[in-house]
Scaffold this active site. Structure first.
Site, PDB file in Angstrom:
ATOM      1  N   ALA A  69     -11.881  -9.219  17.558  1.00 11.14           N
ATOM      2  CA  ALA A  69     -10.783  -9.229  18.332  1.00 11.14           C
ATOM      3  C   ALA A  69     -11.100  -8.763  19.610  1.00 11.14           C
ATOM      4  CB  ALA A  69      -9.594  -8.356  17.753  1.00 11.14           C
ATOM      5  N   SER A  70     -10.213  -9.168  20.711  1.00 12.02           N
ATOM      6  CA  SER A  70     -10.514  -8.678  22.124  1.00 12.02           C
ATOM      7  C   SER A  70     -11.852  -8.925  22.485  1.00 12.02           C
ATOM      8  CB  SER A  70      -9.992  -7.068  22.384  1.00 12.02           C
ATOM      9  OG  SER A  70      -9.709  -7.019  23.561  1.00 12.02           O
ATOM     10  N   GLY A  71     -12.614  -8.046  22.836  1.00 11.17           N
ATOM     11  CA  GLY A  71     -14.061  -8.250  23.317  1.00 11.17           C
ATOM     12  C   GLY A  71     -14.922  -8.907  22.037  1.00 11.17           C
ATOM     13  N   ALA A 101     -11.447  -4.398  26.980  1.00 11.45           N
ATOM     14  CA  ALA A 101     -10.821  -5.456  26.066  1.00 11.45           C
ATOM     15  C   ALA A 101     -11.162  -5.193  24.691  1.00 11.45           C
ATOM     16  CB  ALA A 101     -11.556  -6.948  26.356  1.00 11.45           C
TER      17      ALA A 101
END
Length: 671
Positions: free
Chosen positions: A454-456, A641
């Site tokens: 997730a995110s990064g 992130a």
């Protein structure tokens, strides 16, 4: 602007799946609001199909830096890529016969001492606590998912192994790893050998794993708590206000909840919506899989959960466990089943010793074609901290070195990026994304998601040519967060004063923690975070061949399960590492029935304390915990992130975590 486009995947049918698991060898500098992690996943073949554009394999320097990447998408050139058109990578057991059988016997005759196993042995594995996605050395404490899975494959073919006896209790991992292990239990059963489970303590994850076995046993005093699933969110804003600390958080994306535990007193409507959807997905999948495994109706399992049953005998009456007996009685039963005399000991080999048995010893061949496995586990940082634990987290500098070594080597036909990360430093994520894209321009690169990407973590995955996730992998979270603390009231309370002399209009935007942002500073702060978000979102749109507007609909920091992400074009296929391998073979023009060798890039090396103190030492555990807490206290710079650590802990973390300690840890790691 010239681009290389990958040709549409041909339709593939009648695959012979792999039997082996193979050998493992911003412009602005803003203080982070980091959050701590841990996560989920299932796996079912999906019959969905969707319209997608061909994935760009490479890009020129202009498209790499252009934030308005929708110009790179041709809306008139679409191709339908159903999930079925990707090879499944499903395991198919094929008995070893003829010359190969003779060769296996010779291998075992001349096996090294540590690879010798008595004929008729039962492989025992204690599945509890944390399960790492990394390959571990013989001196490393804890369990390793790759080695657990490889042991199942080896045991299926090993004529010395009569069956597997699993002790399952207190799992502290995500649903993705649980699903991967469960898949290997089901694959192992194709060999015709038995696999039984003993569960002294059991919640939903433990039972989900155990119900894949032929039989489930529990002692009379077993702790069963199949009461359903919860998710919780803790908020520290009231505490911070009381001590005079004002968090000034800038998060982009209405679902981006990272930082909420510092900035809010209650859960936001959007975060509640997202968490509810995730919880519904996990609970629904659990009910479906358990009811199917036990031959019951879904409503019956749900009604049983709602009864609040904790008596073990009631579980037996309902057919949810096989019998109520102690561990020694299970062993006595296995002795009778394997033909061992009562006065003799049951021959057993444990997980750690069996991990040292080579696959070729049991007749599992390796192929000439090499596929690199590059693992990325933990939070993302750009450079290694002075107090970081060796092999902990994803350090961009080191990861990029691995990527470049695979890109420069001609011996690898393809690469798989195995991701188990909630994200972290946005700049580091972008630098790794660039290197993954360059690697994808020279050879096939597939992303395989474990518990979370997730995110990064998703930022990294979107640089590959295809993304494979488990049904309940946590992924997406395309958004950013950053912030600082205003300590002015705290300084007043303790009598501390700080004066700042500066030159430059915005020189004090980060230096002056004794006051809140001025309006112009707040505007600059917000614009910087918005710029980082647009870069993330637009590169996601480019990588997934979507328009920016379409990507915005699924971005906004929202976390999706693998299934939901696949239906929205963020993920290509549902499955585990074996499916990612099958897709890599397909893209590298390697026949599905040809064996390949997986090469683990940069296996971890044991530290001196690990060698001296051995496996499972409490001192090493204490050292790990101390270093982790020290890392949480250090300052990091840059837009983040990162997925919300509360979500990670409550959906995927240990159910026995002390909530007060969790709040403290969340707070400390957010400083």
């Amino acid at each position: 602007m010239s681009k290389l486009l990958a040709p549409p995947l041909p339709t593939l049918h009648n695959f012979t799946s792999i039997r082996t698991l193979s050998s493992y060898t911003s412009p602005s500098r803003l203080p982070l609001l980091s959050i701590i992690p841990k996560l989920p996943s299932f796996s079912t073949r999906n019959s969905r199909s969707r319209t997608r554009l061909p994935l760009p394999r490479a890009f020129d320097s202009d498209s790499d830096s252009d934030s308005n990447s929708e110009a790179a998408v041709d809306n008139n050139q679409t191709v339908t890529i159903p999930d079925e058109e990707y090879p499944t990578g499903e395991f198919k057991f094929e008995p070893v016969t003829g010359f190969r059988s003779l060769l296996v016997k010779l291998n075992m005759l001349f096996a090294l001492p540590w690879e010798r196993v008595r004929k008729g042995s039962v492989l025992t594995m204690k599945l509890r606590g944390q399960i790492s996605d990394q390959v571990k050395t013989r001196f490393s404490p804890g369990l390793s998912l790759p080695q657990i899975c490889e042991n199942f494959v080896k045991a299926a073919y090993d004529p010395r192994i009569s069956g597997i006896y699993l002790h399952i209790e207190g799992l502290n991992c995500g649903w993705g790893k649980v699903e991967e292990i469960r898949r290997h239990i089901l694959n192992f059963k194709q060999s015709g050998k038995f696999v039984v489970a003993f569960v002294p303590t059991c919640q939903e994850k433990e039972y989900y794993l155990a119900c894949a076995c032929e039989e489930i046993y529990a002692p009379p005093s077993a702790y069963f708590s199949l009461f359903g699933l919860t998710v919780q969110a803790s908020f520290l804003r009231g505490v911070l206000d009381n001590i005079g600390i004002e968090p000034q958080v800038e998060r982009i994306g209405k679902y981006k909840s990272a930082g909420d535990q510092l900035a809010r007193r209650t859960i936001s409507e959007e975060n509640c919506e997202m968490l509810t959807a995730l919880l519904d997905n996990i609970y629904s999948n659990w009910l479906d899989k358990v009811s199917s495994a036990k031959g019951k109706k879904r409503e019956d399992i749900e009604n049983f959960i709602n009864e609040g049953v904790y008596q073990v005998d009631k579980l037996k009456e309902e057919g949810l466990i096989s019998n109520i007996i102690y561990d020694d009685e299970v062993i006595a039963m296995l002795k009778e089943r394997t033909g061992v005399k009562t006065e003799k000991n049951l021959p057993m080999v444990d997980y750690r010793k069996y991990s040292r048995v080579k696959k070729w010893t049991v007749g599992i061949p390796s192929g000439k074609d090499l596929i690199a496995i590059i693992r990325a586990s933990g939070s993302i940082s750009r450079v290694e901290s002075q107090v970081s634990v060796s092999s902990s987290g994803i350090v961009a500098e080191k990861f990029i070195e691995k990527i470049r070594s695979v890109r420069e080597s001609k011996k690898f036909k393809a690469a798989i990026i195995r991701i188990d990360s909630p994200g972290g430093d946005a700049l580091a994520s972008d630098l790794m994304w660039r290197e993954i894209r360059l690697l994808a321009a020279s050879k096939p690169v597939i992303a395989s998601m474990a518990d979370v990407a997730a995110s990064g973590g998703y930022y990294m995955a979107m640089g590959t040519q295809a993304i494979v996730a488990e049904s309940l992998t946590l992924t997406g979270s395309i958004g950013v967060v950053t912030g600082k603390f205003n300590l002015g009231k705290l300084y007043e309370k303790i009598g501390f004063n700080k004066e700042v002399i500066s030159r430059g209009r915005y020189a004090e935007v980060l230096a002056a923690e004794q006051r809140p942002f001025r309006p112009d500073e707040a505007e600059l702060f917000a614009k910087s975070a918005q710029h980082a978000y647009k870069q993330f979102r637009d590169k996601a749109a480019l990588s997934r061949s979507m328009t920016v507007d379409k990507m915005e609909e699924v971005a906004q920091g929202r976390v999706w399960t693998g299934n939901d992400a696949a239906s929205r074009g963020l993920v290509d296929a549902i499955g585990g590492l074996s499916r990612a391998i099958a897709i890599a073979k397909s893209k590298a023009n390697i026949p599905q029935d040809r064996e390949v060798t997986l090469v683990e890039i940069s296996r971890p090396s044991p530290s001196l304390p690990q060698i001296l103190l051995g496996v499972g030492s409490s001192l090493i555990g204490a050292e790990q915990t101390l270093k982790e807490l020290l890392q949480g206290l250090t300052f990091s710079e840059g837009v983040q992130a990162r997925m919300d650590g509360i979500m990670f802990q409550t959906l995927e973390g240990s159910p026995y975590t002390n909530p007060i300690l969790s709040i403290i840890k969340d707070y400390l790691s957010s400083l």
